[in-house]
Design an enzyme around this catalytic site. Structure first.
Site, PDB file in Angstrom:
ATOM      1  N   LYS A   9      22.951  90.639   5.614  1.00 32.09           N
ATOM      2  CA  LYS A   9      23.679  91.846   5.220  1.00 32.09           C
ATOM      3  C   LYS A   9      22.697  93.008   4.990  1.00 32.09           C
ATOM      4  CE  LYS A   9      27.457  89.163   3.125  1.00 32.09           C
ATOM      5  NZ  LYS A   9      28.147  88.802   1.865  1.00 32.09           N
ATOM      6  N   TYR A  49      36.171  90.855   8.003  1.00 27.71           N
ATOM      7  CA  TYR A  49      36.614  90.374   6.684  1.00 27.71           C
ATOM      8  C   TYR A  49      38.132  90.451   6.523  1.00 27.71           C
ATOM      9  CZ  TYR A  49      31.909  89.750   4.718  1.00 27.71           C
ATOM     10  OH  TYR A  49      30.635  89.294   4.438  1.00 27.71           O
ATOM     11  N   ASN A 112      24.812  89.939  -2.021  1.00 18.87           N
ATOM     12  CA  ASN A 112      24.346  88.553  -1.908  1.00 18.87           C
ATOM     13  C   ASN A 112      23.650  88.230  -0.580  1.00 18.87           C
ATOM     14  OD1 ASN A 112      26.652  88.517  -0.405  1.00 18.87           O
ATOM     15  ND2 ASN A 112      27.648  86.832  -1.494  1.00 18.87           N
ATOM     16  N   HIS A 115      25.638  86.301   4.992  1.00 24.54           N
ATOM     17  CA  HIS A 115      26.951  85.694   5.251  1.00 24.54           C
ATOM     18  C   HIS A 115      26.773  84.487   6.158  1.00 24.54           C
ATOM     19  CE1 HIS A 115      31.008  85.143   6.894  1.00 24.54           C
ATOM     20  NE2 HIS A 115      30.419  85.115   8.083  1.00 24.54           N
ATOM     21  N   GLU A 126      34.306  84.240  14.566  1.00 28.18           N
ATOM     22  CA  GLU A 126      33.283  85.245  14.244  1.00 28.18           C
ATOM     23  C   GLU A 126      32.298  85.415  15.401  1.00 28.18           C
ATOM     24  OE1 GLU A 126      31.821  83.842  10.436  1.00 28.18           O
ATOM     25  OE2 GLU A 126      33.666  84.439   9.427  1.00 28.18           O
TER      26      GLU A 126
HETATM   27  P1  RTP Z   1      30.457  85.440   3.068  1.00 32.11           P
HETATM   28  O1  RTP Z   1      31.809  85.440   3.756  1.00 32.11           O
HETATM   29  O2  RTP Z   1      29.835  86.804   2.945  1.00 32.11           O
HETATM   30  O3  RTP Z   1      29.528  84.396   3.597  1.00 32.11           O
HETATM   31  O4  RTP Z   1      30.721  85.005   1.590  1.00 32.11           O
HETATM   32  P2  RTP Z   1      31.519  83.786   1.077  1.00 32.11           P
HETATM   33  O5  RTP Z   1      32.275  83.089   2.170  1.00 32.11           O
HETATM   34  O6  RTP Z   1      30.541  82.973   0.311  1.00 32.11           O
HETATM   35  O7  RTP Z   1      32.546  84.502   0.112  1.00 32.11           O
HETATM   36  P3  RTP Z   1      33.951  85.194   0.421  1.00 32.11           P
HETATM   37  O8  RTP Z   1      34.897  84.735  -0.606  1.00 32.11           O
HETATM   38  O9  RTP Z   1      34.330  85.061   1.869  1.00 32.11           O
HETATM   39  O10 RTP Z   1      33.613  86.706   0.119  1.00 32.11           O
HETATM   40  C1  RTP Z   1      32.967  87.515   1.063  1.00 32.11           C
HETATM   41  C2  RTP Z   1      31.984  88.418   0.382  1.00 32.11           C
HETATM   42  O11 RTP Z   1      32.692  89.306  -0.473  1.00 32.11           O
HETATM   43  C3  RTP Z   1      31.886  89.633  -1.586  1.00 32.11           C
HETATM   44  N1  RTP Z   1      32.613  89.297  -2.803  1.00 32.11           N
HETATM   45  N2  RTP Z   1      32.668  90.062  -3.847  1.00 32.11           N
HETATM   46  N3  RTP Z   1      33.276  91.166  -6.359  1.00 32.11           N
HETATM   47  C4  RTP Z   1      33.711  89.968  -6.072  1.00 32.11           C
HETATM   48  O12 RTP Z   1      34.361  89.287  -6.847  1.00 32.11           O
HETATM   49  C5  RTP Z   1      33.408  89.438  -4.754  1.00 32.11           C
HETATM   50  N4  RTP Z   1      33.810  88.271  -4.282  1.00 32.11           N
HETATM   51  C6  RTP Z   1      33.305  88.177  -3.044  1.00 32.11           C
HETATM   52  C7  RTP Z   1      30.613  88.845  -1.475  1.00 32.11           C
HETATM   53  O13 RTP Z   1      29.608  89.668  -0.869  1.00 32.11           O
HETATM   54  C8  RTP Z   1      31.002  87.710  -0.543  1.00 32.11           C
HETATM   55  O14 RTP Z   1      29.894  87.176   0.131  1.00 32.11           O
END
Ligand code: RTP
Length: 148
Positions: A9, A49, A112, A115, A126
């Site tokens: 990212k 997303y 973070n 991804h 994707e």
């Molecule tokens: P990613 O898709 O980026 O690999 O992350 P992930 O599956 O671990 O998490 P996901 O639930 O798909 O969320 C995507 C990205 O959204 C941001 N996020 N912010 N503020 C919040 O509560 C929150 N929750 C998620 C994070 O950057 C997350 O990686």
């Protein structure tokens, strides 16, 4: 071989973590099949997303992803989707184990660093979105030293 989509990212790029992150996937034994250094626009980030569009953090997430260049990659290997997620660590860096990318390099969930696809099915979607022209098909000469 299974494939996954991994994206460094904008914060990971700005902080100079590209080499470190690629190194972790390479040293594990996974094979790089696609790599693109690029910026994406709002509609593309919203597509990537789309599953999260109802979440309150969605607008901020999209702003974050379009804020600078990203490194989009396809990595291949046995169980690369689940193992890739383990290498990356939990979504919230406060809960990511030390030794994972997020555990070692991130503090805030909204910054973070990386991804990774969360299922084989989403990886396919994707990869199709980010690499519509396909990936580079090749096999590392190390293959027989990594797999039985
Ligand atoms: P990613 O898709 O980026 O690999 O992350 P992930 O599956 O671990 O998490 P996901 O639930 O798909 O969320 C995507 C990205 O959204 C941001 N996020 N912010 N503020 C919040 O509560 C929150 N929750 C998620 C994070 O950057 C997350 O990686």
């Amino acid at each position: 071989m299974e494939q996954t989509f991994i994206m460094i990212k904008p914060d990971g790029v700005q902080r100079g973590l590209i080499g470190e992150i690629i190194g972790r996937f390479e040293k594990k034994g996974f094979t790089l099949k696609g790599l693109k250094f690029t910026t994406v626009d709002r509609s593309f980030a919203e597509k990537h997303y789309a599953d999260l569009s109802a979440k309150p953090f969605f607008p901020g997430l999209v702003d974050y992803i379009i804020s600078g260049p990203v490194v989009a990659m396809v990595w291949a290997g046995s169980k690369v989707v689940t193992t890739g997620r383990k290498i990356i660590g939990a979504t919230n860096p406060a809960e990511s184990a030390p030794g994972t990318i997020r555990g070692d390099y991130a503090i805030d969930i909204g910054r973070n660093v990386i991804h990774g696809s969360d299922s084989v099915e989403n990886a396919k979607k994707e990869i199709a979105l980010w690499f519509p022209d396909g990936v580079t098909e090749w096999q590392s000469s190390l293959h027989s030293w990594i797999y039985e």
